[in-house]
Design an enzyme around this catalytic site. Structure first.
Site, short mmCIF file in Angstrom:
data_model
loop_
_atom_site.label_atom_id
_atom_site.label_comp_id
_atom_site.label_asym_id
_atom_site.label_seq_id
_atom_site.Cartn_x
_atom_site.Cartn_y
_atom_site.Cartn_z
N GLY A 181 28.84 87.51 49.56
CA GLY A 181 28.64 86.92 50.89
C GLY A 181 28.76 87.88 52.06
N ASP A 189 25.63 81.64 51.04
CA ASP A 189 24.66 80.91 50.22
C ASP A 189 25.02 79.45 50.02
OD1 ASP A 189 26.93 81.40 48.46
OD2 ASP A 189 25.63 80.73 46.84
N LYS A 249 37.37 79.09 59.22
CA LYS A 249 37.49 77.63 59.30
C LYS A 249 38.98 77.30 59.23
CE LYS A 249 33.36 76.09 56.69
NZ LYS A 249 32.97 75.69 55.32
N GLU A 299 35.04 89.93 54.92
CA GLU A 299 34.73 88.66 54.26
C GLU A 299 33.75 87.87 55.10
OE1 GLU A 299 34.58 86.91 51.74
OE2 GLU A 299 36.37 85.73 51.33
N PHE A 344 29.55 73.02 55.85
CA PHE A 344 29.21 74.06 54.88
C PHE A 344 27.99 74.79 55.45
CE2 PHE A 344 27.65 76.20 51.19
CZ PHE A 344 28.82 76.57 50.56
N VAL A 345 28.16 76.07 55.77
CA VAL A 345 27.11 76.81 56.47
C VAL A 345 26.42 77.79 55.53
CG1 VAL A 345 28.21 76.59 58.72
CG2 VAL A 345 28.78 78.55 57.29
N ASP A 384 37.96 80.08 54.27
CA ASP A 384 37.99 78.62 54.19
C ASP A 384 39.43 78.21 53.84
OD1 ASP A 384 36.93 76.03 53.99
OD2 ASP A 384 36.33 76.28 51.92
N ARG A 435 20.95 83.35 51.57
CA ARG A 435 21.73 84.51 52.04
C ARG A 435 20.91 85.35 53.01
NH1 ARG A 435 26.37 84.88 48.86
NH2 ARG A 435 26.18 84.34 46.68
P1 IMP Z 1 38.30 80.32 50.30
O1 IMP Z 1 38.88 81.00 49.10
O2 IMP Z 1 38.41 78.82 50.19
O3 IMP Z 1 38.83 80.83 51.62
O4 IMP Z 1 36.74 80.54 50.24
C1 IMP Z 1 36.15 81.71 50.58
C2 IMP Z 1 34.76 81.82 50.01
O5 IMP Z 1 34.15 80.54 49.84
C3 IMP Z 1 33.87 82.55 50.99
O6 IMP Z 1 33.92 83.93 50.76
C4 IMP Z 1 32.51 81.97 50.67
O7 IMP Z 1 31.92 82.68 49.62
C5 IMP Z 1 32.80 80.56 50.22
N1 IMP Z 1 32.60 79.60 51.32
C6 IMP Z 1 33.54 78.89 51.98
N2 IMP Z 1 32.99 78.10 52.94
C7 IMP Z 1 31.66 78.36 52.89
C8 IMP Z 1 30.53 77.88 53.66
O8 IMP Z 1 30.62 77.06 54.58
N3 IMP Z 1 29.32 78.39 53.29
C9 IMP Z 1 29.15 79.31 52.30
N4 IMP Z 1 30.17 79.77 51.58
C10 IMP Z 1 31.42 79.31 51.87
#
Ligand code: IMP
Length: 189
Positions: free
Chosen positions: A49, A169, A136, A104, A162-163, A108, A175
């Site tokens: 990403g 992606d 977020k 990153e 979700f973007v 999320d 992407r």
């Molecule tokens: P986390 O471990 O929950 O913080 O998630 C991080 C990863 O989830 C990011 O590096 C993204 O690859 C994916 N992700 C989280 N939210 C989104 C979104 O809104 N769109 C696309 N990928 C996301």
């Protein structure tokens, strides 16, 4: 599926120009913050990403620096995390004693970054900073603990959508969009 990419997008949250302006600002801040550091910082992009953000960012940082990649598996092909991430591609470079900037696409729950920070700490880094294009904060499940005198850089705070785009992606598509948007509901399948 229609092949016109833009026609899949319901709304644009940040345009290409807004993204590049913000990336340049973050790069100037990093340049300022690290210009007195004794060693070049190491930018570690989280694949896949972060690939566009990493590329745009390092081109604007006016310092000698190194680049590496790491991959943490946490998402399936949908929009929900499948639990604790694991490292599926490790660094090529030796990070012991380095000032690492983890790049990153979006934070999320924070689980991916926390796992990566722990991994870097175990390898003996001097500091870990975070540079996340989107954040977020309302979705955070774990507190992100930086290492040493690491800093937290972020591009924009993202509403709870979700973007896709600018490296991000849905099911490995979108992407390559140069902006960040939200898909029309019929494409979240
Ligand atoms: P986390 O471990 O929950 O913080 O998630 C991080 C990863 O989830 C990011 O590096 C993204 O690859 C994916 N992700 C989280 N939210 C989104 C979104 O809104 N769109 C696309 N990928 C996301």
């Amino acid at each position: 599926m229609s092949m016109s990419l833009d026609s899949h997008i319901e709304k644009v949250l940040w345009t290409q120009d807004q993204i590049l302006d913000r990336v340049a600002q973050i790069a100037s801040q990093i340049t300022l913050d690290f210009k007195a550091a004794p060693d070049p910082p190491l930018f570690v992009g989280v694949a896949t990403g972060a690939f566009l953000f990493l590329a745009d960012l390092v081109k604007k940082v006016q310092l000698p620096l190194s680049v590496d990649l790491v991959r943490a598996q946490s998402y399936g092909s949908g929009t929900l995390s499948n639990g604790a991430p694991s490292i599926s591609l490790d660094l090529k470079l030796d990070v012991k004693g380095k000032h690492v900037i983890l790049v990153e696409d979006i934070v999320d729950t924070g689980c991916t970054l926390s796992c990566l920070i722990e991994h870097l700490e175990a390898k003996g880094v001097s500091s870990v900073s975070i540079c996340a294009f989107l954040d977020k904060p309302t979705r955070r499940k774990v507190h992100i603990k930086l290492v040493g005198d690491g800093k937290f850089y972020k591009g924009f705070e993202c509403p709870d959508y979700f973007v896709v785009g600018y490296g991000m992606d849905f099911a490995e598509l979108y992407r390559n969009l140069p902006y960040i948007g939200v898909l029309k509901s019929e494409f979240y399948k």
